[in-house]
Design a protein around this motif. Structure first.
Motif, short mmCIF file in Angstrom:
data_model
loop_
_atom_site.label_atom_id
_atom_site.label_comp_id
_atom_site.label_asym_id
_atom_site.label_seq_id
_atom_site.Cartn_x
_atom_site.Cartn_y
_atom_site.Cartn_z
N MET A 1 -4.18 5.87 -3.31
CA MET A 1 -3.13 5.23 -2.55
C MET A 1 -2.02 6.24 -2.31
SD MET A 1 -0.74 1.97 -3.56
CE MET A 1 -1.96 0.78 -3.10
N THR A 3 1.50 7.61 -2.03
CA THR A 3 2.76 7.15 -2.59
C THR A 3 3.86 8.08 -2.13
OG1 THR A 3 1.63 6.27 -4.53
CG2 THR A 3 4.00 6.66 -4.73
N GLU A 23 9.00 0.35 5.65
CA GLU A 23 8.18 -0.05 6.80
C GLU A 23 7.92 1.14 7.73
OE1 GLU A 23 10.49 -3.19 8.52
OE2 GLU A 23 9.97 -4.61 6.93
N THR A 26 5.52 3.66 6.12
CA THR A 26 4.18 3.07 6.15
C THR A 26 3.58 3.18 7.54
OG1 THR A 26 4.72 1.58 4.33
CG2 THR A 26 2.86 0.95 5.74
N GLN A 30 0.21 5.28 8.65
CA GLN A 30 -0.92 4.60 9.31
C GLN A 30 -1.20 5.22 10.67
OE1 GLN A 30 -1.04 2.30 12.16
NE2 GLN A 30 -3.23 2.26 11.81
N PRO A 36 -5.29 2.19 6.36
CA PRO A 36 -4.67 0.86 6.39
C PRO A 36 -3.27 0.87 5.77
CG PRO A 36 -6.93 0.73 5.57
CD PRO A 36 -6.58 2.19 5.65
N ARG A 37 -2.39 0.09 6.34
CA ARG A 37 -1.02 0.00 5.84
C ARG A 37 -0.98 -0.44 4.38
NH1 ARG A 37 3.11 -0.51 9.61
NH2 ARG A 37 4.15 -2.01 8.25
N ALA A 38 -1.91 -1.28 3.99
CA ALA A 38 -1.94 -1.80 2.62
C ALA A 38 -2.17 -0.70 1.59
CB ALA A 38 -3.02 -2.87 2.49
N PHE A 39 -2.60 0.47 2.02
CA PHE A 39 -2.84 1.57 1.09
C PHE A 39 -1.56 2.34 0.74
CE2 PHE A 39 -7.58 2.59 2.13
CZ PHE A 39 -7.93 1.32 1.73
N GLN A 41 2.29 3.02 -0.50
CA GLN A 41 3.41 2.48 -1.27
C GLN A 41 4.59 3.44 -1.18
OE1 GLN A 41 3.02 1.87 -5.54
NE2 GLN A 41 1.69 3.64 -5.72
N GLU A 115 -6.55 3.85 -9.08
CA GLU A 115 -5.69 2.89 -8.40
C GLU A 115 -6.09 1.48 -8.82
OE1 GLU A 115 -6.65 4.15 -4.45
OE2 GLU A 115 -5.08 5.65 -4.44
#
Length: 122
Positions: A1, A3, A23, A26, A30, A36-39, A41, A115
């Protein structure tokens, strides 16, 4: 992920800006990598003026330092675009001039990451 750790004085990253900066970073990640945005942090840490130095002196007010820990394997043009995208996100969100934004990307081999208790490489 991936970071991203963002460090700046509290007055530079006031609460409303923190969410927006997360935001924007991120989105940049992306857009450049296709991940993916969810990856992604983002961690924001406050610095007091006496905790950040450049050339042995207190850093200029408004300075922002970003250290991105990203998976190894992207080519140099992608890494350069990613660093630029992160810098642009900081500038757009905070209004800080580019000269006060430092972005460093460190690549981490997948076998050196775990992760959510799952190794990145089986």
């Amino acid at each position: 992920m991936p970071t991203y750790v963002v460090r700046a004085r509290a007055e530079t990253l006031i609460p409303g800006r923190r969410q927006r900066l997360a935001e924007q970073i991120t989105e940049a990640h992306q857009r450049v990598t296709g991940a993916p945005r969810a990856f992604v942090q983002v961690v924001v840490e406050d610095l007091r003026g006496r905790d950040h130095f450049v050339d042995g002196r207190a850093a200029a007010s408004g300075s922002v330092w970003v250290h991105g820990h990203v998976p190894a394997g992207w080519d140099e043009p992608t890494l350069a675009a990613l660093a630029k995208g992160v810098r642009e996100a900081v500038v757009a969100t905070t209004g800080v001039v580019e000269d006060l934004v430092w972005v460093y990307l460190s690549e981490i081999p997948p076998e050196r990451m775990i992760e959510a208790t799952v190794p990145a490489v089986p």
